[in-house]
Design a protein around this motif. Structure first.
Motif, PDB file in Angstrom:
ATOM      1  N   SER A  89       0.841  -1.195   0.000  1.00  0.00           N
ATOM      2  CA  SER A  89       0.000   0.000   0.000  1.00  0.00           C
ATOM      3  C   SER A  89       0.877   1.245   0.000  1.00  0.00           C
ATOM      4  O   SER A  89       2.080   1.181   0.259  1.00  0.00           O
ATOM      5  N   GLU A  90       0.235   2.376  -0.279  1.00  0.00           N
ATOM      6  CA  GLU A  90       0.946   3.646  -0.219  1.00  0.00           C
ATOM      7  C   GLU A  90       1.521   3.872   1.174  1.00  0.00           C
ATOM      8  O   GLU A  90       2.644   4.336   1.323  1.00  0.00           O
ATOM      9  N   LEU A  91       0.752   3.528   2.207  1.00  0.00           N
ATOM     10  CA  LEU A  91       1.226   3.696   3.578  1.00  0.00           C
ATOM     11  C   LEU A  91       2.502   2.890   3.816  1.00  0.00           C
ATOM     12  O   LEU A  91       3.466   3.389   4.393  1.00  0.00           O
ATOM     13  N   GLY A  92       2.539   1.652   3.363  1.00  0.00           N
ATOM     14  CA  GLY A  92       3.728   0.817   3.539  1.00  0.00           C
ATOM     15  C   GLY A  92       4.952   1.422   2.875  1.00  0.00           C
ATOM     16  O   GLY A  92       6.045   1.455   3.452  1.00  0.00           O
ATOM     17  N   TYR A  93       4.795   1.937   1.660  1.00  0.00           N
ATOM     18  CA  TYR A  93       5.934   2.517   0.951  1.00  0.00           C
ATOM     19  C   TYR A  93       6.331   3.873   1.526  1.00  0.00           C
ATOM     20  O   TYR A  93       7.510   4.232   1.514  1.00  0.00           O
ATOM     21  N   ARG A  94       5.389   4.606   2.073  1.00  0.00           N
ATOM     22  CA  ARG A  94       5.738   5.865   2.740  1.00  0.00           C
ATOM     23  C   ARG A  94       6.584   5.571   3.987  1.00  0.00           C
ATOM     24  O   ARG A  94       7.595   6.214   4.238  1.00  0.00           O
ATOM     25  N   ILE A  95       6.167   4.568   4.759  1.00  0.00           N
ATOM     26  CA  ILE A  95       6.931   4.162   5.948  1.00  0.00           C
ATOM     27  C   ILE A  95       8.314   3.665   5.530  1.00  0.00           C
ATOM     28  O   ILE A  95       9.321   4.022   6.139  1.00  0.00           O
ATOM     29  N   ALA A  96       8.369   2.856   4.485  1.00  0.00           N
ATOM     30  CA  ALA A  96       9.656   2.324   4.010  1.00  0.00           C
ATOM     31  C   ALA A  96      10.596   3.454   3.602  1.00  0.00           C
ATOM     32  O   ALA A  96      11.785   3.448   3.936  1.00  0.00           O
ATOM     33  N   GLY A  97      10.073   4.446   2.894  1.00  0.00           N
ATOM     34  CA  GLY A  97      10.904   5.574   2.490  1.00  0.00           C
ATOM     35  C   GLY A  97      11.412   6.373   3.673  1.00  0.00           C
ATOM     36  O   GLY A  97      12.593   6.744   3.729  1.00  0.00           O
ATOM     37  N   GLU A  98      10.540   6.616   4.641  1.00  0.00           N
ATOM     38  CA  GLU A  98      10.945   7.375   5.830  1.00  0.00           C
ATOM     39  C   GLU A  98      12.028   6.630   6.603  1.00  0.00           C
ATOM     40  O   GLU A  98      13.030   7.213   7.007  1.00  0.00           O
ATOM     41  N   GLN A  99      11.844   5.332   6.797  1.00  0.00           N
ATOM     42  CA  GLN A  99      12.835   4.538   7.532  1.00  0.00           C
ATOM     43  C   GLN A  99      14.162   4.470   6.762  1.00  0.00           C
ATOM     44  O   GLN A  99      15.232   4.570   7.365  1.00  0.00           O
ATOM     45  N   ALA A 100      14.101   4.326   5.443  1.00  0.00           N
ATOM     46  CA  ALA A 100      15.322   4.275   4.629  1.00  0.00           C
ATOM     47  C   ALA A 100      16.077   5.602   4.704  1.00  0.00           C
ATOM     48  O   ALA A 100      17.307   5.618   4.836  1.00  0.00           O
ATOM     49  N   GLY A 101      15.349   6.710   4.616  1.00  0.00           N
ATOM     50  CA  GLY A 101      15.996   8.019   4.714  1.00  0.00           C
ATOM     51  C   GLY A 101      16.680   8.230   6.051  1.00  0.00           C
ATOM     52  O   GLY A 101      17.819   8.704   6.116  1.00  0.00           O
ATOM     53  N   ARG A 102      16.011   7.851   7.138  1.00  0.00           N
ATOM     54  CA  ARG A 102      16.622   7.966   8.471  1.00  0.00           C
ATOM     55  C   ARG A 102      17.865   7.085   8.577  1.00  0.00           C
ATOM     56  O   ARG A 102      18.882   7.496   9.136  1.00  0.00           O
ATOM     57  N   ALA A 103      17.772   5.867   8.061  1.00  0.00           N
ATOM     58  CA  ALA A 103      18.916   4.954   8.095  1.00  0.00           C
ATOM     59  C   ALA A 103      20.110   5.544   7.342  1.00  0.00           C
ATOM     60  O   ALA A 103      21.250   5.448   7.806  1.00  0.00           O
ATOM     61  N   ALA A 104      19.848   6.184   6.210  1.00  0.00           N
ATOM     62  CA  ALA A 104      20.932   6.806   5.445  1.00  0.00           C
ATOM     63  C   ALA A 104      21.581   7.937   6.237  1.00  0.00           C
ATOM     64  O   ALA A 104      22.806   8.089   6.225  1.00  0.00           O
ATOM     65  N   ILE A 106      21.771   8.179   9.505  1.00  0.00           N
ATOM     66  CA  ILE A 106      22.572   7.560  10.569  1.00  0.00           C
ATOM     67  C   ILE A 106      23.857   6.993   9.972  1.00  0.00           C
ATOM     68  O   ILE A 106      24.950   7.206  10.495  1.00  0.00           O
ATOM     69  N   GLY A 107      23.721   6.278   8.849  1.00  0.00           N
ATOM     70  CA  GLY A 107      24.891   5.682   8.192  1.00  0.00           C
ATOM     71  C   GLY A 107      25.907   6.710   7.734  1.00  0.00           C
ATOM     72  O   GLY A 107      27.105   6.442   7.708  1.00  0.00           O
ATOM     73  N   ALA A 108      25.445   7.901   7.375  1.00  0.00           N
ATOM     74  CA  ALA A 108      26.341   8.970   6.932  1.00  0.00           C
ATOM     75  C   ALA A 108      26.863   9.814   8.096  1.00  0.00           C
ATOM     76  O   ALA A 108      27.627  10.746   7.893  1.00  0.00           O
ATOM     77  N   GLY A 109      26.432   9.508   9.320  1.00  0.00           N
ATOM     78  CA  GLY A 109      26.902  10.240  10.491  1.00  0.00           C
ATOM     79  C   GLY A 109      26.174  11.548  10.756  1.00  0.00           C
ATOM     80  O   GLY A 109      26.633  12.355  11.557  1.00  0.00           O
ATOM     81  N   LEU A 110      25.034  11.775  10.102  1.00  0.00           N
ATOM     82  CA  LEU A 110      24.289  13.015  10.315  1.00  0.00           C
ATOM     83  C   LEU A 110      23.289  12.918  11.462  1.00  0.00           C
ATOM     84  O   LEU A 110      22.749  13.931  11.895  1.00  0.00           O
ATOM     85  N   LEU A 111      23.019  11.708  11.908  1.00  0.00           N
ATOM     86  CA  LEU A 111      22.202  11.472  13.098  1.00  0.00           C
ATOM     87  C   LEU A 111      22.998  10.577  14.035  1.00  0.00           C
ATOM     88  O   LEU A 111      23.807   9.760  13.584  1.00  0.00           O
ATOM     89  N   PRO A 112      22.766  10.688  15.340  1.00  0.00           N
ATOM     90  CA  PRO A 112      23.505   9.833  16.275  1.00  0.00           C
ATOM     91  C   PRO A 112      23.126   8.362  16.093  1.00  0.00           C
ATOM     92  O   PRO A 112      22.014   8.026  15.679  1.00  0.00           O
ATOM     93  N   LYS A 113      24.058   7.491  16.418  1.00  0.00           N
ATOM     94  CA  LYS A 113      23.827   6.042  16.283  1.00  0.00           C
ATOM     95  C   LYS A 113      22.632   5.574  17.104  1.00  0.00           C
ATOM     96  O   LYS A 113      21.959   4.626  16.732  1.00  0.00           O
TER      97      LYS A 113
END
Length: 140
Positions: A89-104, A106-113
């Protein structure tokens, strides 16, 4: 405009809200790169056929990525994923995008671990493992 400072590859998000029942489902694997010169805030590309990522879910995925990246510019390549004929669903892909962006971020060091503790469905190479709580045994 602030940009992603370094690449973060292999971010995997699998949203499965209700095990054994209907619920939003989405699965993507993405590589994040710093944007090119003069690029938009978010450049979203995919190598997937519509059987793995139906085009009607791309706007929701894009919205989620923009939210997760929180104003940081990036180029995102979706390299793998799956969809479910009933539960995607659109909701599932919106959540997936938000989580992927946050993970990126963190991985790039712009958010704390420690921010990784709030990402229920995301994994990526080098992801910090949560510390066990007092009295808990570490998971193997």
């Amino acid at each position: 405009m602030t940009s992603l400072p370094l690449p973060v590859s292999g971010v995997c998000v699998r949203v499965k809200k209700n095990v054994g029942a209907c619920g939003p489902y989405a699965h993507i694997v993405a590589d994040f790169e710093p944007p090119g010169v003069g690029a938009e805030k978010l450049e979203l590309l995919t190598t997937l056929p519509s059987s793995k990522l139906p085009p009607e879910f791309l706007p929701a995925l894009r919205e989620g990525l923009l939210e997760g990246l929180d104003g940081i510019a990036a180029s995102v390549l979706i390299t793998d994923g799956t969809c479910h004929p009933v539960d995607s669903s659109e909701l599932g892909y919106r959540i997936a995008g938000e989580q992927a962006g946050r993970a990126a971020l963190i991985g790039a060091g712009l958010l704390p671990k420690e921010a990784a503790d709030g990402l229920r469905w995301a994994t990526w190479p080098g992801m910090p493992r949560p510390k066990p709580r007092a009295g808990e045994r570490p998971k193997m």
